[in-house]
Design a protein around this motif. Structure first.
Motif: not given
Ligand SMILES: CC(C)(COP(=O)(O)OP(=O)(O)OC[C@H]1O[C@@H](n2cnc3c(N)ncnc32)[C@H](O)[C@@H]1OP(=O)(O)O)[C@@H](O)C(=O)NCCC(=O)NCCS
Length: 189
Positions: A72-78
């Motif tokens: 449902m969602a993908y959260r990435f660090g930069i």
């Protein structure tokens, strides 16, 4: 490999790398939130003091893992690319993934104040859109920006997003219902 397993996308560009945010990032994410509390405040929902605690960060990272497992969602660090020091300098998410006829997601992002102006957000959005179209096979990526957030509008325009219109009293940020400009890019290839 389990064909139902969610993809584990990541990307590295000339200046930044996007990597999935994991529980091990809790100390870095807590620090990013704390150090940039005033800078992020106008662009986020009103935060309780508990938002800045390591426990709350850990809960959020667990939630991100569950959302990714459900695709449902993908959260990435930069992270800065090519630097030994593995420093989290921002976050970017592909969320509210809808399949069926829409094949759409929202992109949201922020970069630490002290790293602004280096092109990090512009590159991160480009990498995230590539993940959305290539790894996730989505057709459309949408973003919502307050009309006074010229920097963010510029980041989207540099990545080929078009302004589709204005949504009135769209999101409650820093305690006020704010109008937003809706931007989108579609994969028409
Ligand atoms: C918006 C944000 C992500 C930009 O991050 P960044 O890494 O500094 O962005 P970049 O360096 O990639 O690009 C910024 C662009 O805005 C331009 N810019 C900077 N200040 C500006 C201003 N006041 N008016 C117009 N453009 C401006 C820069 O020149 C640059 O454009 P260019 O590459 O054509 O020169 C960052 O400021 C942030 O986290 N803000 C708070 C949270 C937020 O607003 N998130 C987005 C919500 S929609």
């Amino acid at each position: 490999m389990d064909s139902d397993a969610p993809p584990e996308p990541q990307r590295t560009g000339p200046s930044v790398a996007l990597r999935l945010l994991l529980p091990e990032h809790a100390p870095q994410l807590t620090r990013l939130r704390t150090e940039n509390a005033e800078f992020f405040r106008p662009f986020e929902p009103a935060r309780e003091p508990a938002w800045y605690s390591p426990e709350r960060t850990h809960e959020d990272l667990s939630l991100f893992a569950r959302l990714r497992a459900a695709q449902m969602a993908y959260r990435f660090g930069i992270f800065p690319a090519g630097v030994d020091d593995d420093e989290l300098v921002g976050t970017i998410s592909l969320s509210c993934i809808e399949r069926g006829a829409w094949q759409n997601c929202n992109v949201g992002y922020s970069v630490a104040q002290r790293c602004n102006g280096r092109g990090y957000a512009t590159e991160a959005v480009g990498l995230a859109v590539d993940i959305a179209f290539s790894d996730l096979a989505l057709h459309r990526v949408q973003a919502a920006v307050m009309p006074r957030n010229a920097r963010s509008a510029r980041v989207l325009e540099r990545n080929g997003f078009r302004r589709e219109g204005r949504a009135t009293r769209y999101l409650q940020l820093n305690g006020a219902w704010e109008d937003h400009d809706i931007y989108a890019v579609t994969n028409d290839g």
